[in-house]
Write a protein that holds these residues in place. Structure first.
Motif, PDB file in Angstrom:
ATOM      1  N   ILE A  98       0.830  -1.209   0.000  1.00  0.00           N
ATOM      2  CA  ILE A  98       0.000   0.000   0.000  1.00  0.00           C
ATOM      3  C   ILE A  98       0.862   1.255   0.000  1.00  0.00           C
ATOM      4  CG2 ILE A  98      -1.659   1.340   1.354  1.00  0.00           C
ATOM      5  CD1 ILE A  98      -2.830  -1.326   2.318  1.00  0.00           C
ATOM      6  N   LEU A  99       1.900   1.262   0.822  1.00  0.00           N
ATOM      7  CA  LEU A  99       2.764   2.434   0.920  1.00  0.00           C
ATOM      8  C   LEU A  99       3.507   2.695  -0.386  1.00  0.00           C
ATOM      9  CD1 LEU A  99       4.250   2.055   4.526  1.00  0.00           C
ATOM     10  CD2 LEU A  99       2.563   3.726   3.733  1.00  0.00           C
ATOM     11  N   PHE A 100       3.967   1.640  -1.035  1.00  0.00           N
ATOM     12  CA  PHE A 100       4.666   1.835  -2.304  1.00  0.00           C
ATOM     13  C   PHE A 100       3.714   2.306  -3.397  1.00  0.00           C
ATOM     14  CE2 PHE A 100       8.662  -0.296  -1.024  1.00  0.00           C
ATOM     15  CZ  PHE A 100       9.538   0.548  -1.678  1.00  0.00           C
ATOM     16  N   PHE A 101       2.484   1.787  -3.405  1.00  0.00           N
ATOM     17  CA  PHE A 101       1.497   2.261  -4.379  1.00  0.00           C
ATOM     18  C   PHE A 101       1.239   3.753  -4.185  1.00  0.00           C
ATOM     19  CE2 PHE A 101      -2.750   3.185  -5.923  1.00  0.00           C
ATOM     20  CZ  PHE A 101      -2.755   2.564  -7.167  1.00  0.00           C
ATOM     21  N   LEU A 102       1.081   4.172  -2.940  1.00  0.00           N
ATOM     22  CA  LEU A 102       0.842   5.579  -2.633  1.00  0.00           C
ATOM     23  C   LEU A 102       2.036   6.440  -3.023  1.00  0.00           C
ATOM     24  CD1 LEU A 102      -0.797   7.866  -1.320  1.00  0.00           C
ATOM     25  CD2 LEU A 102       0.193   7.192   0.876  1.00  0.00           C
ATOM     26  N   SER A 103       3.230   6.002  -2.661  1.00  0.00           N
ATOM     27  CA  SER A 103       4.429   6.801  -2.935  1.00  0.00           C
ATOM     28  C   SER A 103       4.680   6.940  -4.436  1.00  0.00           C
ATOM     29  CB  SER A 103       5.645   6.190  -2.243  1.00  0.00           C
ATOM     30  OG  SER A 103       5.912   4.886  -2.729  1.00  0.00           O
ATOM     31  N   LEU A 104       4.521   5.851  -5.180  1.00  0.00           N
ATOM     32  CA  LEU A 104       4.735   5.909  -6.626  1.00  0.00           C
ATOM     33  C   LEU A 104       3.707   6.800  -7.301  1.00  0.00           C
ATOM     34  CD1 LEU A 104       5.581   2.156  -7.332  1.00  0.00           C
ATOM     35  CD2 LEU A 104       7.149   4.098  -7.478  1.00  0.00           C
ATOM     36  N   THR A 105       2.461   6.749  -6.832  1.00  0.00           N
ATOM     37  CA  THR A 105       1.428   7.623  -7.386  1.00  0.00           C
ATOM     38  C   THR A 105       1.783   9.088  -7.152  1.00  0.00           C
ATOM     39  OG1 THR A 105      -0.264   5.932  -6.975  1.00  0.00           O
ATOM     40  CG2 THR A 105      -1.030   8.185  -7.332  1.00  0.00           C
ATOM     41  N   LEU A 106       2.231   9.418  -5.949  1.00  0.00           N
ATOM     42  CA  LEU A 106       2.603  10.798  -5.630  1.00  0.00           C
ATOM     43  C   LEU A 106       3.792  11.265  -6.465  1.00  0.00           C
ATOM     44  CD1 LEU A 106       2.255  10.759  -1.724  1.00  0.00           C
ATOM     45  CD2 LEU A 106       0.739  11.882  -3.367  1.00  0.00           C
ATOM     46  N   VAL A 107       4.748  10.380  -6.706  1.00  0.00           N
ATOM     47  CA  VAL A 107       5.918  10.752  -7.502  1.00  0.00           C
ATOM     48  C   VAL A 107       5.507  11.236  -8.885  1.00  0.00           C
ATOM     49  CG1 VAL A 107       7.917   9.788  -8.727  1.00  0.00           C
ATOM     50  CG2 VAL A 107       7.592   9.303  -6.313  1.00  0.00           C
ATOM     51  N   PHE A 108       4.478  10.610  -9.459  1.00  0.00           N
ATOM     52  CA  PHE A 108       4.061  10.951 -10.812  1.00  0.00           C
ATOM     53  C   PHE A 108       3.085  12.133 -10.868  1.00  0.00           C
ATOM     54  CE2 PHE A 108       4.821   6.195 -11.677  1.00  0.00           C
ATOM     55  CZ  PHE A 108       6.163   6.433 -11.936  1.00  0.00           C
ATOM     56  N   LEU A 109       2.718  12.705  -9.723  1.00  0.00           N
ATOM     57  CA  LEU A 109       1.819  13.866  -9.698  1.00  0.00           C
ATOM     58  C   LEU A 109       2.644  15.152  -9.656  1.00  0.00           C
ATOM     59  CD1 LEU A 109      -0.961  12.622  -7.229  1.00  0.00           C
ATOM     60  CD2 LEU A 109      -0.945  12.546  -9.734  1.00  0.00           C
ATOM     61  N   ASP A 110       3.417  15.355 -10.695  1.00  0.00           N
ATOM     62  CA  ASP A 110       4.367  16.467 -10.748  1.00  0.00           C
ATOM     63  C   ASP A 110       3.679  17.832 -10.842  1.00  0.00           C
ATOM     64  OD1 ASP A 110       7.158  17.572 -11.330  1.00  0.00           O
ATOM     65  OD2 ASP A 110       6.089  18.156 -13.148  1.00  0.00           O
ATOM     66  N   SER A 111       2.455  17.876 -11.325  1.00  0.00           N
ATOM     67  CA  SER A 111       1.762  19.146 -11.549  1.00  0.00           C
ATOM     68  C   SER A 111       1.113  19.729 -10.304  1.00  0.00           C
ATOM     69  CB  SER A 111       0.657  18.967 -12.609  1.00  0.00           C
ATOM     70  OG  SER A 111       1.226  18.923 -13.892  1.00  0.00           O
ATOM     71  N   TYR A 112       1.164  19.004  -9.201  1.00  0.00           N
ATOM     72  CA  TYR A 112       0.369  19.403  -8.049  1.00  0.00           C
ATOM     73  C   TYR A 112       1.228  19.539  -6.798  1.00  0.00           C
ATOM     74  CZ  TYR A 112      -2.839  17.397 -11.437  1.00  0.00           C
ATOM     75  OH  TYR A 112      -3.496  17.096 -12.591  1.00  0.00           O
ATOM     76  N   GLU A 113       0.741  20.360  -5.890  1.00  0.00           N
ATOM     77  CA  GLU A 113       1.412  20.545  -4.608  1.00  0.00           C
ATOM     78  C   GLU A 113       0.380  20.704  -3.504  1.00  0.00           C
ATOM     79  OE1 GLU A 113       3.856  24.009  -5.087  1.00  0.00           O
ATOM     80  OE2 GLU A 113       2.170  25.404  -4.900  1.00  0.00           O
ATOM     81  N   PHE A 114       0.797  20.468  -2.287  1.00  0.00           N
ATOM     82  CA  PHE A 114      -0.065  20.629  -1.120  1.00  0.00           C
ATOM     83  C   PHE A 114       0.625  21.561  -0.141  1.00  0.00           C
ATOM     84  CE2 PHE A 114      -1.356  19.232   3.191  1.00  0.00           C
ATOM     85  CZ  PHE A 114      -2.705  19.542   3.109  1.00  0.00           C
TER      86      PHE A 114
END
Length: 445
Positions: A14-30
């Motif tokens: 689960i953690l790796f799925f989440l981390s990899l998804t976030l890595v590819f969300l280059d257009s967004y920030e929080f």
């Protein structure tokens, strides 16, 4: 015991799925923190957890490599005049580099390679789906999540460009620029291609993704990919042929947004501002499509090549904090010479007056703002020094001697990372390389 192991593996998955998804969300920030940074930091955090949980031990060679490659940065700490932003900049660069090494080392030795590879494949499909949706969303004014991360302009607060009035519309996906999509996702495609048996659908979707970016980087990598498949490994098959054909169709067929979707609110015919001067409109269009525009877009590449050839013999390693500053100073020589008197008498005034525009040569920003050497190989070569080139040579030589076919593939992965437009050796790159070095083909099946 077995239940605990299954639970542990599920958490890692689960953690790796989440981390990899976030890595590819280059257009967004929080809260002004890029999600892709968060994803890379999460990957490193997971690797540190695995390192402790599995009681791994570092070896002397790894520590020696880290110490040697960090020496230029350490030495520059005593000669560099820091301000707060530069401290954060240096920490970020160093953290990314150390994260790359940690990720590569831990995943290479971990028992979770199959789980990580499975998640990489699933997230790759997810990103393709999101990218294709956003492509059509931009064409036909469908809903698209707000791209709240600043663009890559000199001023630092530029909006992301997703509309081209005269050029073909380009695939950006979840990235700020098409070239960033290629820089991160093409090595991912290569790992999945080399390490598993994939469906024709995978190659078709991947070709659509990379072809529609219309990025010159994607074309270079595609030609290199075909060279490796046809000439070096001699494994050309129908799936690879479909990948190449669909890529070329997507890359060369023009898709003008205002022709396909004339109701798009960004098109000139739907703009509230009316221009009565037809000659002005015609002149503007000619200016946008002139050869000079092409020359300006490629000037950055020529600048980096000229810097490389001029400074290679002098390279002793400038440290992660100084490379971009030295690169910018090199480019600013012409501007400083041409505008000597103006720069000497009115620098503060010009810095304020022309923040959003050009002055004189059009590159006045070089006198007050550092720009990035946007090439992964060059940035790390000048930051670390010639030892970086020696390390790369040793890795390639070792992989080729160990297994020629797999060594060729590893060399190509290294090449795809080396010519990427992202300077940092990111943890995600360490993940790619660790899977290439340690997983046998189809091991996940």
């Amino acid at each position: 015991m077995i239940k605990n192991l299954i639970r542990y593996e599920k958490i890692i998955e689960i953690l790796f799925f989440l981390s990899l998804t976030l890595v590819f969300l280059d257009s967004y920030e929080f809260m002004e923190f890029p999600l892709t940074w968060l994803g890379n930091f999460l990957i490193v955090g997971i690797c540190i957890f695995i390192f402790i949980k599995e009681r791994m031990r570092t070896n002397l060679l790894l520590l020696l490599v880290i110490f040697t490659t960090m020496l230029p940065t350490i030495f520059n700490l005593f000669t560099f005049d820091f301000i707060s932003s530069e401290i954060i900049y240096t920490i970020t660069r160093v953290a990314s580099y150390l994260g790359f090494i940690i990720t590569f080392f831990v995943i290479s030795k971990s028992q979770f390679k199959n789980i990580i590879f499975k998640n990489l494949t699933n997230v790759f499909y997810l990103v393709i789906a999101l990218s294709i949706y956003t492509y059509f969303a931009q064409l036909f004014n469908f809903y698209e999540p707000y791209r709240n991360r600043p663009g890559t302009g000199i001023l630092g607060f530029d909006i992301q460009t997703n509309f081209w009035i005269t050029d073909s519309h380009r695939m950006m996906g979840t990235f700020r620029e098409p070239v960033f999509l290629v820089s991160i996702l093409f090595p991912s495609f290569l790992v999945i291609h080399y390490k598993s048996i994939n469906t024709t659908f995978f190659y078709f979707l991947s070709a659509v993704l990379f072809g529609l970016t219309k990025s010159e980087l994607s074309l270079i990598l595609l030609l290199a990919f075909l060279f490796v498949e046809i000439i070096l490994t001699k494994k050309l098959n129908l799936k690879v042929l479909i990948f190449a054909i669909v890529f070329f169709l997507g890359f060369f067929i023009p898709i003008n947004e205002c022709d396909i979707s004339p109701q798009n609110y960004e098109c000139p015919q739907n703009n509230d501002i009316e221009t009565t001067n037809d000659s002005y409109d015609e002149g503007l269009e000619n200016q946008l499509t002139s050869p000079k525009d092409f020359e300006f877009q490629n000037r950055e590449r020529l600048d980096s090549v000229e810097f490389f050839t001029d400074f290679l013999s002098k390279n002793t390693g400038y440290g992660f904090q100084s490379t971009n500053q030295i690169y910018t100073s090199y480019l600013a020589k012409e501007v400083n010479n041409e505008m000597y008197l103006t720069n000497r008498t009115l620098p503060e005034y010009l810095n304020v007056r022309y923040l959003s525009g050009s002055f004189g040569t059009g590159r006045y920003f070089l006198t007050y703002e550092n720009i990035n050497l946007q090439n992964n190989f060059m940035f790390n070569l000048f930051s670390i020094g010639m030892i970086y080139l020696i390390i790369l040579f040793c890795i390639i030589l070792f992989s080729l001697q160990n297994n020629l076919q797999n060594g060729i593939k590893i060399t190509f992965i290294l090449f795809s990372v080396a010519i990427a437009s992202i300077e940092d050796l990111l943890p995600i790159y360490g993940l790619y390389l660790s899977l290439m070095f340690t997983m046998d083909q189809n091991e996940d099946k």
